[in-house]
Scaffold this motif. Structure first.
Motif, PDB file in Angstrom:
ATOM      1  N   LEU A   1     -25.152  13.277  72.110  1.00 15.70           N
ATOM      2  CA  LEU A   1     -24.931  14.193  73.402  1.00 15.70           C
ATOM      3  C   LEU A   1     -23.768  14.563  73.367  1.00 15.70           C
ATOM      4  O   LEU A   1     -23.302  15.787  73.330  1.00 15.70           O
ATOM      5  CB  LEU A   1     -25.279  13.521  74.509  1.00 15.70           C
ATOM      6  N   MET A   2     -22.799  13.826  73.065  1.00  7.98           N
ATOM      7  CA  MET A   2     -21.349  14.177  73.379  1.00  7.98           C
ATOM      8  C   MET A   2     -20.495  13.356  72.526  1.00  7.98           C
ATOM      9  O   MET A   2     -20.982  12.327  72.033  1.00  7.98           O
ATOM     10  CB  MET A   2     -20.821  13.928  74.791  1.00  7.98           C
ATOM     11  N   TYR A   3     -19.415  14.010  71.854  1.00  5.91           N
ATOM     12  CA  TYR A   3     -18.464  13.217  70.800  1.00  5.91           C
ATOM     13  C   TYR A   3     -17.208  13.497  71.429  1.00  5.91           C
ATOM     14  O   TYR A   3     -16.940  14.707  71.587  1.00  5.91           O
ATOM     15  CB  TYR A   3     -18.805  13.843  69.394  1.00  5.91           C
ATOM     16  N   THR A   4     -16.408  12.518  71.645  1.00  6.70           N
ATOM     17  CA  THR A   4     -14.960  12.835  71.999  1.00  6.70           C
ATOM     18  C   THR A   4     -13.937  12.026  71.126  1.00  6.70           C
ATOM     19  O   THR A   4     -14.421  10.878  70.466  1.00  6.70           O
ATOM     20  CB  THR A   4     -14.762  12.389  73.429  1.00  6.70           C
ATOM     21  N   TYR A   5     -12.838  12.437  70.832  1.00  4.56           N
ATOM     22  CA  TYR A   5     -11.837  11.988  70.123  1.00  4.56           C
ATOM     23  C   TYR A   5     -10.571  11.502  71.144  1.00  4.56           C
ATOM     24  O   TYR A   5     -10.183  12.573  71.758  1.00  4.56           O
ATOM     25  CB  TYR A   5     -11.457  12.879  68.949  1.00  4.56           C
ATOM     26  N   SER A   6     -10.213  10.381  70.894  1.00  5.02           N
ATOM     27  CA  SER A   6      -9.234   9.773  71.921  1.00  5.02           C
ATOM     28  C   SER A   6      -9.458   9.965  73.306  1.00  5.02           C
ATOM     29  O   SER A   6     -10.468  10.081  73.700  1.00  5.02           O
ATOM     30  CB  SER A   6      -7.895  10.264  71.394  1.00  5.02           C
ATOM     31  N   SER A   7      -8.335  10.229  74.194  1.00  2.00           N
ATOM     32  CA  SER A   7      -8.590  10.027  75.520  1.00  2.00           C
ATOM     33  C   SER A   7      -8.806  11.730  75.903  1.00  2.00           C
ATOM     34  O   SER A   7      -8.587  12.788  75.101  1.00  2.00           O
ATOM     35  CB  SER A   7      -7.108   9.766  76.277  1.00  2.00           C
ATOM     36  N   GLY A   8      -9.324  12.030  77.380  1.00  2.00           N
ATOM     37  CA  GLY A   8      -9.416  13.036  77.970  1.00  2.00           C
ATOM     38  C   GLY A   8     -11.114  13.530  78.240  1.00  2.00           C
ATOM     39  O   GLY A   8     -11.661  12.650  78.229  1.00  2.00           O
ATOM     40  N   ASN A   9     -11.176  14.877  78.645  1.00  2.00           N
ATOM     41  CA  ASN A   9     -12.380  14.998  79.034  1.00  2.00           C
ATOM     42  C   ASN A   9     -13.127  16.216  78.063  1.00  2.00           C
ATOM     43  O   ASN A   9     -12.618  16.817  77.480  1.00  2.00           O
ATOM     44  CB  ASN A   9     -12.304  15.839  80.401  1.00  2.00           C
ATOM     45  N   LYS A  10     -14.354  16.137  77.980  1.00  2.00           N
ATOM     46  CA  LYS A  10     -15.103  17.045  77.364  1.00  2.00           C
ATOM     47  C   LYS A  10     -16.438  17.313  77.900  1.00  2.00           C
ATOM     48  O   LYS A  10     -17.132  16.684  78.630  1.00  2.00           O
ATOM     49  CB  LYS A  10     -15.545  16.701  75.842  1.00  2.00           C
ATOM     50  N   GLU A  11     -16.674  18.631  78.275  1.00  2.00           N
ATOM     51  CA  GLU A  11     -17.791  19.155  78.932  1.00  2.00           C
ATOM     52  C   GLU A  11     -18.557  20.197  78.095  1.00  2.00           C
ATOM     53  O   GLU A  11     -18.192  20.818  77.349  1.00  2.00           O
ATOM     54  CB  GLU A  11     -17.192  20.119  80.091  1.00  2.00           C
ATOM     55  N   ASP A  12     -19.986  19.913  78.182  1.00  2.00           N
ATOM     56  CA  ASP A  12     -21.061  20.676  77.669  1.00  2.00           C
ATOM     57  C   ASP A  12     -22.199  20.843  78.477  1.00  2.00           C
ATOM     58  O   ASP A  12     -23.048  19.789  78.675  1.00  2.00           O
ATOM     59  CB  ASP A  12     -21.413  19.712  76.115  1.00  2.00           C
TER      60      ASP A  12
END
Lengths: 115, 112
Positions: B47-58
């Motif tokens: 569903l989602m992939y993030t690297y390190s800190s922070g937000n990601k929206e899809d």
């Protein structure tokens, strides 16, 4: 959309028999993996494979297990002498070589039942 | 202490609710974070992939990573019955050979 495929969907075998589980990764991917999920438990890493060799394996992946990429499209997991505790869903996954190579895409799985 | 902890649920919400799913982890070397959705007896779907800190929206999904707290979240807005599934968090160590370490999964049921 390209996808990882696995065959068979369900394999029943007797204890002590050898099984081969087959996977066709996404065509431009170069990293390949096997995971397993015992019913009701976590998905567990078994092995990763890159450039025709194992890059990492877990303690589960002992001498009864082996992996092979026999041709340009297939990736197989062989279990030499199956035990009752090998009963699980086995998932193949693949990822591409650069940029997004941490994004692993999973196949539908092979349910292995050892009797 | 387990490497990745995830409440197995089940979590039951009405259609249209905002869902919050969470994982905590113990190893500060985890660098890459994923969320997978798994329907019964099917393979995990990324569903989602993030690297390190922070937000990601899809779309309706937002992934958050708070490395200082070793805590990751997945938010689902306007939840639908088709979102009913088990949600798995997974992580990769920095410098690792892409081995995914999974949480136990949270079972979500969205009822009409």
């Amino acid at each position: 959309e390209p996808e990882v495929t696995q065959t068979p969907s369900h394999q029943v075998t007797q204890m002590g028999q050898e099984v081969i589980l087959r996977c066709v990764p996404i065509s431009n991917h170069l990293y390949f993996y096997w995971y397993r999920q015992i019913l009701g438990q976590k998905v567990e890493f078994l092995v990763s494979f890159y450039n025709n060799e194992i890059s990492e394996k877990s303690e589960i992946f002992d001498d009864q297990f082996s992996v092979e990429r026999p041709d340009g499209s297939n990736f197989t997991l062989k279990i030499r002498s199956t035990k009752l505790e090998d009963s699980a869903m086995y998932f193949c996954a693949s990822s591409e070589s650069s940029g997004g190579h941490y994004e692993q895409y999973f196949g539908p799985g092979t349910r292995l039942t050892v009797t | 202490q387990k490497e990745v902890e995830q409440d197995p649920g089940p979590l039951s919400v009405p259609e249209g609710a905002i869902v919050s799913l969470n994982c905590t982890y113990s190893n500060s070397a985890f660098q890459y974070f994923m969320w997978y959705r798994q329907y019964s007896r099917k393979g995990p779907e990324l569903l989602m992939y993030t690297y390190s800190s922070g937000n990601k929206e899809d779309g309706r999904f937002t992934a958050q990573v708070d490395k200082s707290s070793k805590y990751i979240s997945l938010f689902i807005r306007d939840s639908q019955p088709s979102d009913s599934a088990t949600y798995l968090c997974a992580m990769i160590l920095s410098g690792g050979y892409n081995k995914l370490i999974f949480g136990a999964g949270t079972r979500l049921a969205v009822h009409p």
